[in-house]
Design a protein around this motif. Structure first.
Motif, PDB file in Angstrom:
ATOM      1  N   ARG A 343       0.841  -1.204   0.000  1.00 50.84           N
ATOM      2  CA  ARG A 343       0.000   0.000   0.000  1.00 50.84           C
ATOM      3  C   ARG A 343       0.875   1.253   0.000  1.00 50.84           C
ATOM      4  N   GLY A 344       1.919   1.221   0.838  1.00 46.47           N
ATOM      5  CA  GLY A 344       2.808   2.380   0.965  1.00 46.47           C
ATOM      6  C   GLY A 344       3.474   2.728  -0.360  1.00 46.47           C
ATOM      7  N   LEU A 345       3.897   1.716  -1.108  1.00 42.44           N
ATOM      8  CA  LEU A 345       4.585   1.970  -2.382  1.00 42.44           C
ATOM      9  C   LEU A 345       3.639   2.604  -3.399  1.00 42.44           C
ATOM     10  N   VAL A 346       2.424   2.087  -3.453  1.00 36.83           N
ATOM     11  CA  VAL A 346       1.447   2.654  -4.396  1.00 36.83           C
ATOM     12  C   VAL A 346       1.119   4.093  -3.992  1.00 36.83           C
ATOM     13  N   ASP A 347       0.977   4.315  -2.688  1.00 33.87           N
ATOM     14  CA  ASP A 347       0.653   5.668  -2.203  1.00 33.87           C
ATOM     15  C   ASP A 347       1.757   6.667  -2.565  1.00 33.87           C
ATOM     16  N   ALA A 356       1.894   3.756 -11.291  1.00 40.42           N
ATOM     17  CA  ALA A 356       2.521   2.500 -10.867  1.00 40.42           C
ATOM     18  C   ALA A 356       1.453   1.595 -10.276  1.00 40.42           C
ATOM     19  N   VAL A 357       1.647   0.311 -10.456  1.00 37.86           N
ATOM     20  CA  VAL A 357       0.757  -0.663  -9.814  1.00 37.86           C
ATOM     21  C   VAL A 357       1.621  -1.697  -9.110  1.00 37.86           C
ATOM     22  N   ASP A 419       8.039   1.166   7.778  1.00 39.66           N
ATOM     23  CA  ASP A 419       7.908   2.634   7.761  1.00 39.66           C
ATOM     24  C   ASP A 419       9.154   3.272   7.141  1.00 39.66           C
ATOM     25  N   ALA A 420      10.333   2.769   7.554  1.00 40.87           N
ATOM     26  CA  ALA A 420      11.586   3.330   7.021  1.00 40.87           C
ATOM     27  C   ALA A 420      11.675   3.089   5.515  1.00 40.87           C
ATOM     28  N   THR A 421      11.188   1.951   5.074  1.00 39.18           N
ATOM     29  CA  THR A 421      11.234   1.633   3.635  1.00 39.18           C
ATOM     30  C   THR A 421      10.290   2.547   2.859  1.00 39.18           C
ATOM     31  N   ILE A 422       9.121   2.789   3.421  1.00 40.49           N
ATOM     32  CA  ILE A 422       8.175   3.684   2.727  1.00 40.49           C
ATOM     33  C   ILE A 422       8.765   5.103   2.660  1.00 40.49           C
ATOM     34  N   ALA A 423       9.434   5.526   3.739  1.00 40.87           N
ATOM     35  CA  ALA A 423      10.072   6.854   3.720  1.00 40.87           C
ATOM     36  C   ALA A 423      11.167   6.906   2.646  1.00 40.87           C
TER      37      ALA A 423
END
Ligand code: PMP
Length: 446
Positions: A343-347, A356-357, A419-423
């Protein structure tokens, strides 16, 4: 987490030089950037450290096997204890027998099992067994699927650039005999009409259909696996699931449990054994018994053997890993972490105005730079591979390593890691947005 990349040490640079000098393809690079080549010092949990002291959050996970994270204490302890009792017998040891029993309990299609050392061997022997059982030679595989490095497998995989019309195969490596290509048919994943036409037209010559139930990170469309199962059952053609990635990853019983479709034979590897070399071939007793003593004595049997088959160290590692995976809540947590990152990557892509999907299942998925549906390999080719490669490089600069066309999640990844990866992904995506769509020429898909 803020990641400050330390510059490459002289020591690591000298190891890279030696690797290039002594190994024909050089040390494997996590991205295509020569500046990002690393040599690994060690790995623990969800972290991997290079020889210059940089520590990355690891979604490569050894290309999947480290489902429990690196150096899981239970696996390390089991292996350490076992090492003192010998590490190769050729003869079956106690752990090998117990593992066979656990496999039959775990994997829905498994009446019997045979162990090898790699996934490549498991699919290779699965095809040989099916050919002996059906007394036919041809196999059908799906375009873009990967089943290992043997000659029958390295055909029309994810490394295919020049496409052929179905069912013509394309060799992905020099050195594959033309005679082998004559034995392989290729169909589009998730397209049951085309697949059924090819299978029906060639049924008299087909020994098996082999499929990754989730092909790379493309899940099966609703009904595809069931229809494939019905088709192959009706024509009495063995259906082989290659669960080297999905086994024990999508569920304890693999994709066949997760998607509810049971094949005749199955190849497993990777996640089974906490990072120790293993391949597992299992399936229906009547097919597996083609390798049994009765047939062998009549000179009609299938030979399956290997010096390290049923290796006692891999077996105790697998028993320890499987014990961990049977703990309540393990898969729920794995899926929750994976879902959060998907979800974080798509957001973050959306925030940056980038199409992106994400495709796959929470324990293994990929972000593709496209706005179309991903149902088969040709859809994958329409995604922006240059951007995808560049995104991996930007992530690595920000302390995150991923697999080629995949994020593998482990039980060792924490909410903080996600969280760190999404950041890091947000920062990388912002940079990507400034670079436009053709930051890199599309790579050969290696
Ligand atoms: N099948 C699949 C689906 C795989 O992903 C792999 C490895 N990436 C293999 C087979 C081959 O396994 P190994 O590398 O252990 O030979």
């Amino acid at each position: 987490m803020t990641f400050e990349r330390k510059s490459r040490s002289d020591y690591e640079a000298s190891l890279l030089d030696k690797g290039r000098r002594y190994m024909p393809s050089g040390p494997r690079n996590p991205t295509r950037s020569p500046e990002q080549a690393i040599i690994v010092r060690r790995a623990h949990g969800a972290r991997i450290e290079d020889c210059s002291g940089n520590e990355y959050i690891d979604y490569l996970l050894g290309s999947g096997p480290m489902l429990l994270g690196h150096a899981h204490p239970a696996v390390v302890a089991a292996v350490r204890d076992a090492l003192a009792d010998g590490s190769a017998y050729l003869l079956a040891g106690e752990a090998c027998i117990e593992l066979a029993e656990r496999m039959v309990e775990a994997v829905p299609c498994a009446d019997k099992v045979y162990f090898q050392s790699t996934g490549t061997e498991a699919t290779f022997f699965a095809l040989r067994l099916a050919r002996a059982f059906r007394k036919r030679d041809k196999i059908l595989k799906f375009e873009g699927a990967y089943h290992g490095m043997h000659d029958y497998a390295l055909v029309s995989t994810q490394w295919t650039v020049a496409l052929a019309d179905y069912p013509t195969p394309v060799a992905n490596s020099a050195g594959i005999p033309a005679s082998v290509l004559n034995e392989v048919l290729v169909a589009p994943f998730n397209d049951i009409e085309t697949t059924a036409r090819i299978v029906e037209q060639n049924a008299d010559e087909l020994a098996a259909v082999i499929v990754e139930p989730m092909q790379r990170t493309i899940p099966p469309r609703a009904g595809f696996l069931t229809d494939l199962r019905d088709l192959t059952r009706r024509l009495e053609i063995p259906l082989i699931f290659d669960e080297v990635v999905t086994g024990f990853r999508l569920a304890y019983g693999g994709a066949q449990e997760y998607y509810g479709v049971v094949p005749d034979l199955c190849a497993l590897g990777k996640s089974v054994s906490g990072g120790h070399p293993i391949g597992v071939l299992c399936g229906r007793a009547d097919i597996m018994d083609c390798a049994g003593p009765a047939k062998l004595m009549r000179g009609e049997g299938v030979l399956l053997s290997g010096t390290y088959s049923g290796n006692p160290i891999s077996a105790v590692a697998a028993l320890a890993a499987m014990r961990e995976l049977r703990r309540p809540g393990v898969y729920e947590e794995l899926f929750a972490r994976g879902r959060a990152l998907m979800r974080g990557l798509v957001d973050v892509a959306g925030e940056c105005g980038i199409s992106a999907v994400v495709s796959g299942e929470p324990p293994a998925f990929e972000l593709w730079f496209t706005d179309g549906e991903l149902a088969d390999f040709r859809d994958v080719l329409r995604a922006d591979a240059g951007r995808q490669g560049r995104f991996a490089q930007l992530l690595m600069d920000r302390g995150v390593i991923k697999a080629h066309e995949k994020f593998f999640i482990s039980t060792a990844h924490t909410d903080d890691d996600i969280d760190a990866t999404i950041a890091a992904a947000r920062d990388a995506m912002r940079q990507l947005a400034t670079e436009g769509t053709s930051a890199l020429a599309p790579p050969s898909r290696g």
